[in-house]
Write an enzyme that holds these catalytic residues in place. Sequence first.
Site, mmCIF file in Angstrom:
data_model
loop_
_atom_site.group_PDB
_atom_site.id
_atom_site.type_symbol
_atom_site.label_atom_id
_atom_site.label_comp_id
_atom_site.label_asym_id
_atom_site.label_seq_id
_atom_site.Cartn_x
_atom_site.Cartn_y
_atom_site.Cartn_z
ATOM 1 N N ASP A 1 0.929 -1.104 -0.117
ATOM 2 C CA ASP A 1 0.105 -0.143 -0.063
ATOM 3 C C ASP A 1 0.952 1.194 -0.116
ATOM 4 O OD1 ASP A 1 -3.140 0.522 1.651
ATOM 5 O OD2 ASP A 1 -1.896 1.849 -0.015
HETATM 6 C C1 GLC Z 1 -4.346 4.358 -0.386
HETATM 7 C C2 GLC Z 1 -5.128 3.241 0.158
HETATM 8 C C3 GLC Z 1 -5.178 2.142 -1.033
HETATM 9 C C4 GLC Z 1 -4.968 2.788 -2.314
HETATM 10 C C5 GLC Z 1 -3.516 3.212 -2.480
HETATM 11 C C6 GLC Z 1 -3.416 4.087 -3.693
HETATM 12 O O1 GLC Z 1 -3.529 4.879 0.802
HETATM 13 O O2 GLC Z 1 -5.012 2.724 1.223
HETATM 14 O O3 GLC Z 1 -6.363 1.665 -1.013
HETATM 15 O O4 GLC Z 1 -5.222 1.874 -3.287
HETATM 16 O O5 GLC Z 1 -3.257 4.279 -1.655
HETATM 17 O O6 GLC Z 1 -4.222 5.106 -3.703
#
Ligand code: GLC
Length: 743
Positions: A286
Amino acid sequence: MKRSSLAPLVAALFLAGGSGAAEAQDRAIERKVEALLKRMTLEEKVGQLHQLSGRQMTGPGSEKFADKLADIRAGRVGSMLNVKGVSETREIQALALQSRLKIPLLFGLDVIHGYKTVFPVPLGEAASWDMEAIRQSAAIAAKEAAASGIHWTFAPMVDIGRDPRWGRVMEGAGEDTYLGSQIAIARVKGFQGEKLGALDRVMATAKHFAAYGAAIAGRDYNAADMSEHQLHEVYLPPFKAAADAGVATFMNSFNTLNGVPATASAYLQRDLLKGKWNYKGFVVSDWASIKELVEHGHAADLAQAAAQAIDAGSDMDMEGYAYTRHLADQVRSGKVKQSRLDESVRRVLVKKFEMGLFDDPYRYSDAAREQAALNDPEHARIARDVARKTLVLLKNEQNALPLSKGLKSLAVIGPLAEAKRDLEGGWIVQSDTSRVVSVVEGLRGALPDTRLLVAQGCDVACASSAGFADAVAAAKQAEAVLLVVGESWDMSGEAKSRADIGLPGQQAQLFDALAATGKPVIVVMMAGRPLVFNNVADKAAAILYAWFPGAQGGNAVADVLVGDYNPSGKLPMSFPRSVGQIPISYQQYRTGRPVVNEANIVYRSAYIDSPNTPRYAFGHGLSYTSFAYGDLAISKPSMKRGDKVTVSFTLANTGARAGEEVVQLYIRDKVASLVRPVMELKGFRKLKLEPGERRTLSFQVDRDTLSFHNAKLQWVAEPGEFEIMVGSASDAIRLRGALTLSD
Ligand code: GLC
């Protein structure tokens, strides 16, 4: 051999040939990947594992990203997120193709509930219990995204959520493992289709692995801590379902699980996902979750974080800069085995080949296809149809709904009555309120001859009651009163936990002011989570829960309010009476004490100041018609290993209008080596019946239906007595039967 007897043989050969062709393609890709790996330098390999966010990296102002653009040209970037549209993706891809090996980039994006056509938020779609509608929604999102240069969506979010304080329940499928697993499958199939590489499909991502929804106190990013049994029983199955459905990638989660950050959890990513589950896709971190290993206090520095993460099975580093800055050195120094690096690069390259990007890096960036997909009127029609199915009729006294189309006047009051941006909900690619139909606009279309008296009363925050008088005046003048209240779009989603999940500000007081007129008040409520609204629940004539219904939400709400669509939604999450009941789920345990007030037993497992039951139960949802259940028959009272039992029953539409019902199958394992919940959803089916129509329906029950993870985490069905329940909600069981498992 007679022709007819040849057919099965031919079919078998064809099927074998089919899987044979797939096998052959896989082998060919493996050979290409190995050949490419051999040519790659250590830095080029690390580059494939570095994902960069690319907001505004082209056009005016892009000069401030010169270093990032140089990295892309040098082959030090393997994937970009937040780059979208044909022209931007073409421009950035062209940079990557200037690198020595010309390895194309993967473009990922959070296409959560629509790309250009905004569908209801995922928790709303879950309330439809309609797997085909959910698949279709994902398929349209994929079609629009894939035409706009996007290869990969960071969806579906399959985290089970039993704590509505946590804002990200909006993105998921609610509290139940079985329903969540079915929805995970529907979404993966919708986004990906049957096989990666189709021009109107994208790679999907099962996220956030794992147990992110169990954040302590419902506070986003907080630690999760639970038994392995609970992890395997409740939180992992939707991920396993997504993996079995062929999901291309996983995304790990920000949280720690039992003291170990998921990003550095070899237990989750290696032992389980890539080991026991034999998962062949790749894991993306993430956003900067690898870098956050330092913040967690798990890694001393970014270099150690890089080593921990790759060793634990985190293949790609999203915006963490751990891999790009330290992984090559960690391999050179021997702290990270070359084989670990190669394995991750291999997984990423396989997906790029499967997506056809080496054949044509621009195949998804097609201006004509983008233009057609983003302006297809069929998409808005389907979005309206899906949205209607998500709406849950919580209450409807004296048939306050549907509204008569002969109404002379209707007061439409509240902060969300004319709202547009809020209907789109959170996690959208780009707001386009010109495409959003508000509730007032929807009603104008549905009730062309009715005078609408519109009064906002207050904004969503509702800090001031200054507008209440006008609202009350409108209510007094009108034949019927509709109040549209709830959260704003940005009160749920990431980093949007709420300690108080009531209606914002003085919205409840606005309701009271309208109720004081003595007229029945019909309430439409919008939110990205279950809310607590006991006062409204007690006094409203009718309540329609609309979640955030998407761009066509105003039309969908109007369709239900005027009876053009008979509401069919059912709650995918329990609605608590108070925050004090959280975490709350229908899957309660019996405990050693009675939970209900029988014969005034004092020592009960109950609150002294509240019932145990939720305000509205999992699976609850009313209709404008009624359904009768009957004639339960279980094909045999006792089953043994390998048996299947058929549970059949009749369902009749006993009302005056056609309607859809979601029939639900629950079981209870009465005695087991680990105590079992008082009920577990094990099947459901949504179907439409005409007035007076009666159907015989059935569920199949087999050993798997009766199984659970025992203390050794083995998936077992233990002999004993089971209760079989069929109903229209977890608190509306209409038929009960008994089944014995003999061995
Ligand atoms: C965010 C979220 C995740 C998302 C990623 C990219 O912090 O936790 O669900 O896909 O970053 O935007």
